[in-house]
Design a protein around this motif. Sequence first.
Motif, PDB file in Angstrom:
ATOM      1  N   VAL A 116       0.938  -1.177   0.130  1.00  0.00           N
ATOM      2  CA  VAL A 116      -0.088   0.141  -0.051  1.00  0.00           C
ATOM      3  C   VAL A 116       0.932   1.285  -0.006  1.00  0.00           C
ATOM      4  N   ASP A 117       0.591   2.306  -0.817  1.00  0.00           N
ATOM      5  CA  ASP A 117       1.306   3.450  -0.792  1.00  0.00           C
ATOM      6  C   ASP A 117       0.257   4.567  -0.852  1.00  0.00           C
ATOM      7  N   GLU A 118       0.669   5.868  -0.868  1.00  0.00           N
ATOM      8  CA  GLU A 118      -0.136   6.922  -0.889  1.00  0.00           C
ATOM      9  C   GLU A 118       0.362   8.185  -1.631  1.00  0.00           C
ATOM     10  N   ALA A 119      -0.725   8.928  -2.123  1.00  0.00           N
ATOM     11  CA  ALA A 119      -0.148  10.156  -2.825  1.00  0.00           C
ATOM     12  C   ALA A 119      -1.240  11.301  -2.510  1.00  0.00           C
ATOM     13  N   ASP A 120      -0.893  12.492  -2.939  1.00  0.00           N
ATOM     14  CA  ASP A 120      -1.860  13.631  -3.133  1.00  0.00           C
ATOM     15  C   ASP A 120      -2.793  13.539  -4.248  1.00  0.00           C
ATOM     16  N   ALA A 121      -2.042  13.160  -5.557  1.00  0.00           N
ATOM     17  CA  ALA A 121      -2.713  12.967  -6.878  1.00  0.00           C
ATOM     18  C   ALA A 121      -2.438  11.725  -7.399  1.00  0.00           C
ATOM     19  N   VAL A 122      -3.096  10.962  -8.057  1.00  0.00           N
ATOM     20  CA  VAL A 122      -2.863   9.709  -8.954  1.00  0.00           C
ATOM     21  C   VAL A 122      -3.185  10.177 -10.396  1.00  0.00           C
ATOM     22  N   ILE A 123      -2.281   9.992 -11.395  1.00  0.00           N
ATOM     23  CA  ILE A 123      -2.424  10.102 -12.779  1.00  0.00           C
ATOM     24  C   ILE A 123      -2.302   8.614 -13.391  1.00  0.00           C
ATOM     25  N   GLY A 124      -3.293   8.088 -13.913  1.00  0.00           N
ATOM     26  CA  GLY A 124      -3.135   6.770 -14.676  1.00  0.00           C
ATOM     27  C   GLY A 124      -2.695   7.197 -16.093  1.00  0.00           C
ATOM     28  N   CYS A 125      -1.478   6.458 -16.320  1.00  0.00           N
ATOM     29  CA  CYS A 125      -0.962   6.546 -17.766  1.00  0.00           C
ATOM     30  C   CYS A 125      -0.812   5.075 -18.176  1.00  0.00           C
ATOM     31  N   ASP A 126      -1.849   4.285 -17.891  1.00  0.00           N
ATOM     32  CA  ASP A 126      -1.512   2.867 -17.807  1.00  0.00           C
ATOM     33  C   ASP A 126      -2.390   2.332 -19.088  1.00  0.00           C
ATOM     34  N   GLY A 127      -2.499   2.988 -20.043  1.00  0.00           N
ATOM     35  CA  GLY A 127      -2.763   2.561 -21.561  1.00  0.00           C
ATOM     36  C   GLY A 127      -4.302   2.145 -21.734  1.00  0.00           C
ATOM     37  N   ILE A 128      -4.503   1.400 -22.714  1.00  0.00           N
ATOM     38  CA  ILE A 128      -5.633   1.206 -23.366  1.00  0.00           C
ATOM     39  C   ILE A 128      -6.449   0.335 -22.317  1.00  0.00           C
ATOM     40  N   HIS A 129      -5.706  -0.332 -21.568  1.00  0.00           N
ATOM     41  CA  HIS A 129      -6.473  -1.424 -20.467  1.00  0.00           C
ATOM     42  C   HIS A 129      -6.673  -0.762 -18.999  1.00  0.00           C
ATOM     43  N   SER A 130      -6.416   0.458 -19.216  1.00  0.00           N
ATOM     44  CA  SER A 130      -6.234   1.230 -18.007  1.00  0.00           C
ATOM     45  C   SER A 130      -7.026   0.863 -16.781  1.00  0.00           C
ATOM     46  N   ARG A 131      -6.306   0.350 -15.598  1.00  0.00           N
ATOM     47  CA  ARG A 131      -7.116   0.003 -14.399  1.00  0.00           C
ATOM     48  C   ARG A 131      -7.667   1.473 -13.757  1.00  0.00           C
ATOM     49  N   VAL A 132      -6.961   2.421 -13.941  1.00  0.00           N
ATOM     50  CA  VAL A 132      -7.427   3.695 -13.261  1.00  0.00           C
ATOM     51  C   VAL A 132      -8.593   4.181 -13.907  1.00  0.00           C
ATOM     52  N   ARG A 133      -8.838   4.210 -15.193  1.00  0.00           N
ATOM     53  CA  ARG A 133     -10.056   4.426 -15.826  1.00  0.00           C
ATOM     54  C   ARG A 133     -11.126   3.659 -15.377  1.00  0.00           C
ATOM     55  N   GLN A 134     -10.920   2.245 -15.140  1.00  0.00           N
ATOM     56  CA  GLN A 134     -12.101   1.565 -14.481  1.00  0.00           C
ATOM     57  C   GLN A 134     -12.491   2.146 -12.816  1.00  0.00           C
ATOM     58  N   LEU A 135     -11.612   2.410 -12.329  1.00  0.00           N
ATOM     59  CA  LEU A 135     -11.663   2.993 -10.966  1.00  0.00           C
ATOM     60  C   LEU A 135     -12.424   4.411 -11.113  1.00  0.00           C
ATOM     61  N   ILE A 136     -12.204   5.221 -11.937  1.00  0.00           N
ATOM     62  CA  ILE A 136     -12.741   6.383 -11.940  1.00  0.00           C
ATOM     63  C   ILE A 136     -14.146   6.293 -12.435  1.00  0.00           C
ATOM     64  N   LEU A 137     -14.239   5.612 -13.843  1.00  0.00           N
ATOM     65  CA  LEU A 137     -15.592   5.508 -14.237  1.00  0.00           C
ATOM     66  C   LEU A 137     -16.635   4.318 -13.792  1.00  0.00           C
ATOM     67  N   GLY A 138     -16.071   3.326 -13.127  1.00  0.00           N
ATOM     68  CA  GLY A 138     -16.687   2.220 -12.668  1.00  0.00           C
ATOM     69  C   GLY A 138     -16.548   1.059 -13.455  1.00  0.00           C
ATOM     70  N   GLU A 139     -16.412  -0.175 -12.850  1.00  0.00           N
ATOM     71  CA  GLU A 139     -16.147  -1.354 -13.891  1.00  0.00           C
ATOM     72  C   GLU A 139     -17.373  -1.996 -14.709  1.00  0.00           C
ATOM     73  N   THR A 140     -18.383  -1.440 -14.520  1.00  0.00           N
ATOM     74  CA  THR A 140     -19.517  -2.038 -15.117  1.00  0.00           C
ATOM     75  C   THR A 140     -19.922  -0.981 -16.515  1.00  0.00           C
ATOM     76  N   ASN A 141     -19.041   0.145 -16.280  1.00  0.00           N
ATOM     77  CA  ASN A 141     -19.315   1.148 -17.672  1.00  0.00           C
ATOM     78  C   ASN A 141     -18.665   0.709 -18.636  1.00  0.00           C
TER      79      ASN A 141
END
Length: 441
Positions: free
Chosen positions: A154-179
């Motif tokens: 586990v780690d922490e940050a003040d801001a997180v930027i998802g640069c994790d490509g077309i299969h982005s996990r961060v995108r799923q977490l922002i928009l919702g996994e069923t979206n």
Amino acid sequence: MSLGESNSIHVAIIGGGITGIILALGLQKRGVNFTLYERAPAFTELGAGIGFSPNAERALKVINPEIDRVYKQLVAPTHGVEEYFQWADGYRTSEIEAKLLIGVDCFQGGRRSDFVDGWSKLISKDSVKFNKELSFLVHRDDGKVSLQFKDGSVDEADAVIGCDGIHSRVRQLILGETNPASYASYTNKYCFRALVPMEKAQAALGTEQTTGSDKSLNRVMYNGPNAHIITYPVAQGQFMNILLVISDPHPWKTEDGKHTAAGSKGEALRAYEGWHPRVRAIAELLPEELQKWAIFDMCENPAPYYYRDSVAIAGDAAHAAGPHLGSGAGFGIEDALVLATVLEAVNEKLDVQGQKAKVELCQAALAAYNNMRYDRTQWLVGATREACALFHWQDENVGSDFGKFLPEITKRFHKIWKQDIDEMLRETREEFKRLGSELPN
């Protein structure tokens, strides 16, 4: 901890591809603390060729001059001549039918792996953690974001930027996994790509179709019904990069759900059956066994926004587009510059307002980034699909008429290339200033 350190935000970058690396170097140059998390054990990238559009090249210089210095060492030599994109009738004649001026020392290219390797060496080793695949993000009561990884850490940050490509996990977490917008969709195009030793390419095609008699980079696209082929030198002219793009009416299906599948030279040759012999000779240069790459994008289900609270997405994670306008990586670089600019502005404002404003300022910075980047990047996704239809003679108003084709493709390229980087940053600072001024004192 010193006052300066306590007043600095810490940014987590998820993903060590081109966008993530460039963002890291932009933050490093501006004194913004960050950690880059890469799920692989090292920085790695496919060896396929890539070119960087003129707008991206200008942005690299502004993000960090060291990036530009390494870039110039890696690109193919241009010999100081004017460069053109050239389009040929690949089906009937193989002759050049349209040309678009790029300029001198513009849209230079090389191998992706070379750029990733060269640029990643500029990042402070203390700021990178490998073997870190993100599982979840938790927004804590104190405003920080907790990052939970698959290895249990586990780690922490003040801001997180998802640069994790077309299969982005961060995108799923922002928009919702069923979206549906959390997942890219098949464009009904796939491609084969290969790097061929230049001597072999010249032996098969001659000098005119490879390096060019005037020692230009000789970028050529061969257009035709439902397919096209692109050739250009990379690795300082040692290899010819070949990209074959083929229209496919069928759904993309693989047992493991991946965007790649086994292919063959025979399959590529069948796709170009009836094309001009000189163009088929390019396909003959391919190895017998090939990887077939499905082209996915975010056109059908676009992300409605690029941030939520203190988490944002950038590059392909936000606006994945096909390769047909050569600008996916370039738009990721523009994203990185805007993000580095607003996150630096957060630190500058913290020197005045202190820790209390950290959460609100981070959110205002990401909102400014979203507002500055959304329209332009969404335009690119649609324009890229339109461009491929033009290349494949599928546009009903243009077809195989190169006289109609050239103005259509030119206006799309020029909208990309002629981005005013200085004006973009001026507007970015103004937008952050506006949003920041709305915060409570």
